[in-house]
Design a protein around this motif. Sequence first.
Motif, PDB file in Angstrom:
ATOM      1  N   GLU A   1      41.202  37.072  41.302  1.00 41.29           N
ATOM      2  CA  GLU A   1      40.019  37.887  41.020  1.00 41.29           C
ATOM      3  C   GLU A   1      40.154  38.580  39.670  1.00 41.29           C
ATOM      4  O   GLU A   1      39.211  38.598  38.878  1.00 41.29           O
ATOM      5  N   SER A   2      41.321  39.135  39.391  1.00 42.44           N
ATOM      6  CA  SER A   2      41.552  39.816  38.117  1.00 42.44           C
ATOM      7  C   SER A   2      41.495  38.841  36.952  1.00 42.44           C
ATOM      8  O   SER A   2      40.930  39.150  35.900  1.00 42.44           O
ATOM      9  N   ALA A   3      42.093  37.671  37.133  1.00 44.75           N
ATOM     10  CA  ALA A   3      42.081  36.669  36.064  1.00 44.75           C
ATOM     11  C   ALA A   3      40.661  36.232  35.735  1.00 44.75           C
ATOM     12  O   ALA A   3      40.335  35.976  34.575  1.00 44.75           O
ATOM     13  N   ALA A   4      39.805  36.162  36.746  1.00 44.27           N
ATOM     14  CA  ALA A   4      38.409  35.768  36.507  1.00 44.27           C
ATOM     15  C   ALA A   4      37.726  36.761  35.585  1.00 44.27           C
ATOM     16  O   ALA A   4      36.872  36.375  34.773  1.00 44.27           O
ATOM     17  N   ASP A   5      38.104  38.032  35.686  1.00 45.90           N
ATOM     18  CA  ASP A   5      37.521  39.064  34.832  1.00 45.90           C
ATOM     19  C   ASP A   5      38.148  39.091  33.439  1.00 45.90           C
ATOM     20  O   ASP A   5      37.490  39.477  32.474  1.00 45.90           O
ATOM     21  N   LEU A   6      39.409  38.674  33.321  1.00 45.55           N
ATOM     22  CA  LEU A   6      40.145  38.838  32.069  1.00 45.55           C
ATOM     23  C   LEU A   6      40.224  37.592  31.196  1.00 45.55           C
ATOM     24  O   LEU A   6      40.296  37.703  29.976  1.00 45.55           O
ATOM     25  N   LEU A   7      40.251  36.419  31.807  1.00 49.46           N
ATOM     26  CA  LEU A   7      40.508  35.190  31.070  1.00 49.46           C
ATOM     27  C   LEU A   7      39.250  34.353  30.929  1.00 49.46           C
ATOM     28  O   LEU A   7      38.445  34.286  31.858  1.00 49.46           O
ATOM     29  N   THR A   8      39.111  33.698  29.790  1.00 53.86           N
ATOM     30  CA  THR A   8      37.895  32.927  29.541  1.00 53.86           C
ATOM     31  C   THR A   8      38.015  31.473  29.977  1.00 53.86           C
ATOM     32  O   THR A   8      37.017  30.865  30.339  1.00 53.86           O
ATOM     33  N   THR A   9      39.222  30.915  29.942  1.00 53.84           N
ATOM     34  CA  THR A   9      39.357  29.516  30.341  1.00 53.84           C
ATOM     35  C   THR A   9      39.101  29.388  31.846  1.00 53.84           C
ATOM     36  O   THR A   9      39.380  30.296  32.612  1.00 53.84           O
ATOM     37  N   ARG A  10      38.554  28.276  32.250  1.00 57.39           N
ATOM     38  CA  ARG A  10      38.225  28.053  33.664  1.00 57.39           C
ATOM     39  C   ARG A  10      39.043  26.924  34.265  1.00 57.39           C
ATOM     40  O   ARG A  10      38.913  26.640  35.447  1.00 57.39           O
ATOM     41  N   ASP A  11      39.859  26.234  33.480  1.00 59.45           N
ATOM     42  CA  ASP A  11      40.704  25.166  34.015  1.00 59.45           C
ATOM     43  C   ASP A  11      41.960  25.782  34.606  1.00 59.45           C
ATOM     44  O   ASP A  11      42.617  26.612  33.967  1.00 59.45           O
ATOM     45  N   ALA A  12      42.283  25.387  35.830  1.00 57.82           N
ATOM     46  CA  ALA A  12      43.409  26.020  36.501  1.00 57.82           C
ATOM     47  C   ALA A  12      44.146  25.042  37.399  1.00 57.82           C
ATOM     48  O   ALA A  12      43.572  24.069  37.889  1.00 57.82           O
ATOM     49  N   VAL A  13      45.415  25.342  37.587  1.00 53.46           N
ATOM     50  CA  VAL A  13      46.248  24.667  38.569  1.00 53.46           C
ATOM     51  C   VAL A  13      46.718  25.756  39.518  1.00 53.46           C
ATOM     52  O   VAL A  13      47.163  26.825  39.089  1.00 53.46           O
ATOM     53  N   VAL A  14      46.593  25.501  40.812  1.00 51.11           N
ATOM     54  CA  VAL A  14      47.046  26.446  41.835  1.00 51.11           C
ATOM     55  C   VAL A  14      48.254  25.826  42.521  1.00 51.11           C
ATOM     56  O   VAL A  14      48.191  24.696  42.999  1.00 51.11           O
TER      57      VAL A  14
END
Length: 148
Positions: free
Chosen positions: A21-34
């Motif tokens: 949730e925090s990363a969604a607010d702080l980071l602009t890139t949307r590509d992710a590995v979980v």
Amino acid sequence: MKHEVILFCYDGSDEAKRSMESAADLLTTRDAVVVDVGSFLTGAESLAAVSPGVDVPTLEKLNRDAALERAEDGVAYARRFGFDAEARDVLADPAWQGILELADDVDASVIVVGSRGLNGAKELIEHSFSRALTEHASRPVLVVPPAP
């Protein structure tokens, strides 16, 4: 322009969810590995592994399957915040080492991890994953503290 990827450490905990949730607010890139990191063998499995007839590769496969299942749950959660995510499972001891190896493999621009807020003696006894990760990382690590 470099293709940027966020590597989320996910174990299903509230802290892991909060980090997304925090990363969604702080980071602009949307590509992710979980990723979820499982142990090759749990403590109980390690004891059982010395017994005759215990199939260690089967135990490792069960741990890998469980890690992938948790990572897939994390992907579903990350997608709620607009991340284009994919799941990965890793078996590693210590867990931080598996995260750093995967971060190198996917060339993550940042590793995102939630913190349980351990400090003092409790941190020494329970081992802080986020602290170990930041101490050994050669790339940025975003550590999100627990909710107040």
